[in-house]
Design a protein around this motif. Structure first.
Motif, PDB file in Angstrom:
ATOM      1  N   LYS A   1      54.114  29.754  41.930  1.00  0.00           N
ATOM      2  CA  LYS A   1      52.728  29.874  41.486  1.00  0.00           C
ATOM      3  C   LYS A   1      52.512  31.195  40.764  1.00  0.00           C
ATOM      4  CE  LYS A   1      51.054  26.088  43.468  1.00  0.00           C
ATOM      5  NZ  LYS A   1      50.356  25.000  42.748  1.00  0.00           N
ATOM      6  N   THR A   2      51.454  31.256  39.963  1.00  0.00           N
ATOM      7  CA  THR A   2      51.115  32.474  39.229  1.00  0.00           C
ATOM      8  C   THR A   2      49.652  32.813  39.458  1.00  0.00           C
ATOM      9  OG1 THR A   2      52.722  31.912  37.500  1.00  0.00           O
ATOM     10  CG2 THR A   2      51.078  33.588  36.964  1.00  0.00           C
ATOM     11  N   MET A   3      49.372  34.073  39.692  1.00  0.00           N
ATOM     12  CA  MET A   3      47.988  34.499  39.870  1.00  0.00           C
ATOM     13  C   MET A   3      47.260  34.380  38.527  1.00  0.00           C
ATOM     14  SD  MET A   3      45.899  35.921  42.236  1.00  0.00           S
ATOM     15  CE  MET A   3      46.735  37.109  43.322  1.00  0.00           C
ATOM     16  N   PRO A   4      46.104  33.707  38.492  1.00  0.00           N
ATOM     17  CA  PRO A   4      45.358  33.619  37.229  1.00  0.00           C
ATOM     18  C   PRO A   4      44.808  34.980  36.830  1.00  0.00           C
ATOM     19  CG  PRO A   4      44.072  32.715  39.033  1.00  0.00           C
ATOM     20  CD  PRO A   4      45.438  32.988  39.589  1.00  0.00           C
ATOM     21  N   THR A   5      44.661  35.199  35.543  1.00  0.00           N
ATOM     22  CA  THR A   5      44.098  36.453  35.036  1.00  0.00           C
ATOM     23  C   THR A   5      42.906  36.147  34.149  1.00  0.00           C
ATOM     24  OG1 THR A   5      45.577  36.451  33.120  1.00  0.00           O
ATOM     25  CG2 THR A   5      46.341  37.612  35.094  1.00  0.00           C
ATOM     26  N   ALA A   6      42.057  37.126  33.969  1.00  0.00           N
ATOM     27  CA  ALA A   6      40.895  36.978  33.096  1.00  0.00           C
ATOM     28  C   ALA A   6      40.655  38.298  32.380  1.00  0.00           C
ATOM     29  CB  ALA A   6      39.668  36.577  33.908  1.00  0.00           C
ATOM     30  N   THR A   7      40.097  38.213  31.194  1.00  0.00           N
ATOM     31  CA  THR A   7      39.822  39.405  30.387  1.00  0.00           C
ATOM     32  C   THR A   7      38.361  39.788  30.517  1.00  0.00           C
ATOM     33  OG1 THR A   7      41.551  38.771  28.809  1.00  0.00           O
ATOM     34  CG2 THR A   7      39.929  40.382  28.070  1.00  0.00           C
ATOM     35  N   PHE A   8      38.125  41.054  30.802  1.00  0.00           N
ATOM     36  CA  PHE A   8      36.764  41.566  30.967  1.00  0.00           C
ATOM     37  C   PHE A   8      36.540  42.768  30.051  1.00  0.00           C
ATOM     38  CE2 PHE A   8      38.009  39.562  34.928  1.00  0.00           C
ATOM     39  CZ  PHE A   8      36.903  38.798  35.255  1.00  0.00           C
ATOM     40  N   THR A   9      35.308  42.930  29.638  1.00  0.00           N
ATOM     41  CA  THR A   9      34.938  44.097  28.834  1.00  0.00           C
ATOM     42  C   THR A   9      33.976  44.947  29.635  1.00  0.00           C
ATOM     43  OG1 THR A   9      35.195  42.870  26.766  1.00  0.00           O
ATOM     44  CG2 THR A   9      33.911  44.907  26.688  1.00  0.00           C
ATOM     45  N   ASP A  10      34.362  46.168  29.870  1.00  0.00           N
ATOM     46  CA  ASP A  10      33.547  47.079  30.675  1.00  0.00           C
ATOM     47  C   ASP A  10      33.474  48.425  29.973  1.00  0.00           C
ATOM     48  OD1 ASP A  10      32.101  48.266  32.662  1.00  0.00           O
ATOM     49  OD2 ASP A  10      33.772  48.465  34.068  1.00  0.00           O
TER      50      ASP A  10
ATOM     51  N   MET B   1      42.759  37.520  38.788  1.00  0.00           N
ATOM     52  CA  MET B   1      41.642  36.846  39.451  1.00  0.00           C
ATOM     53  C   MET B   1      42.078  36.448  40.852  1.00  0.00           C
ATOM     54  SD  MET B   1      38.876  36.738  37.679  1.00  0.00           S
ATOM     55  CE  MET B   1      37.968  35.355  38.301  1.00  0.00           C
ATOM     56  N   ASN B   2      42.274  37.455  41.682  1.00  0.00           N
ATOM     57  CA  ASN B   2      42.691  37.181  43.056  1.00  0.00           C
ATOM     58  C   ASN B   2      41.514  36.642  43.866  1.00  0.00           C
ATOM     59  OD1 ASN B   2      41.097  39.416  43.694  1.00  0.00           O
ATOM     60  ND2 ASN B   2      42.845  40.819  43.756  1.00  0.00           N
ATOM     61  N   ASN B   3      41.789  36.324  45.105  1.00  0.00           N
ATOM     62  CA  ASN B   3      40.798  35.736  45.989  1.00  0.00           C
ATOM     63  C   ASN B   3      39.538  36.592  46.092  1.00  0.00           C
ATOM     64  OD1 ASN B   3      40.057  35.165  49.231  1.00  0.00           O
ATOM     65  ND2 ASN B   3      40.588  33.372  48.009  1.00  0.00           N
TER      66      ASN B   3
END
Length: 212
Positions: free
Chosen positions: A151-160, A169-171
């Motif tokens: 399995k692979t941990m999902p990732t997401a892109t954020f602008t801060d 995008m961990n638990n």
């Protein structure tokens, strides 16, 4: 007379043969009925398959179970969020896909969500008539250091602050984004919620978390 005697003998023989035939046919008929009745008793009745949605939803869940962070588990009342007017404006129940974001068509996904597992938007009515399982949060959003093999941990892109970064995008992050965004929106629309026991915004960690 000679022919009359022969006729009588033939007639009697015919009558006897016909009577024997009727008796035999009756026995066969009775035997057939008895066999059918016996088989009916021996054959168990057909068992109907359960309805597609013949299952139940637990009323409460424990989120962040086995959490290793300083902030531990969170009690979540699914019954309230699914059936009571828990939308931010307090006028309707929450939609299933507010949390179960993979259970909608790909065309309906909103960033940062990218994974679709269903061709129709999940509702309670859809859930009752389908055999497709609703994925749990941990099916994709794993705890740090606890990603299953393959399995692979999902990732997401954020602008801060004008800077774009990619995050796992961990638990923990998935829960915080989902819960805090909704609770903060509800508080903005209905400030009176702050006085409701158990209600929390993103600044009230200890209200929800059972500290480890």
């Amino acid at each position: 007379m000679k022919y009359s005697a022969k006729f009588i003998v033939v007639f009697v023989f015919t009558v006897c043969a016909f009577a024997a035939f009727l008796k035999s046919a009756d026995v066969r008929r009775i035997g057939t009925v008895g066999f059918a009745e016996t088989m009916a008793k021996m054959t168990p009745p057909a068992i109907s398959a359960p309805a597609a949605g013949d299952n139940t939803i637990p009323k409460t869940f424990t989120l962040a179970k086995d959490s290793l962070s300083e902030y531990g588990e969170v009690a979540f009342n699914h019954d309230n969020h699914a059936f009571k007017n828990y939308s931010p404006d307090g006028k309707s129940p929450m939609g299933c896909v507010e949390c179960h974001h993979t259970d909608q068509p790909k065309s309906a996904l909103k960033p940062p969500d990218v994974t679709s597992e269903r061709n129709v938007t999940l509702t309670m009515d859809i859930w009752k008539t389908t055999t497709q399982k609703v994925s749990e949060c941990r099916a994709c959003h794993f705890q740090d250091g606890n990603v299953p093999d393959g399995k692979t941990m999902p990732t997401a892109t954020f602008t801060d602050g004008g800077k774009t970064t990619a995050k796992d995008m961990n638990n923990q992050l998935a829960f915080h984004i989902n819960c805090n965004t909704c609770h903060d929106a509800a508080f903005k629309l209905r400030p009176e919620l702050k006085s409701k026991p158990g209600f929390a915004t993103s600044k009230d960690c200890s209200t929800c978390h059972k500290t480890n």
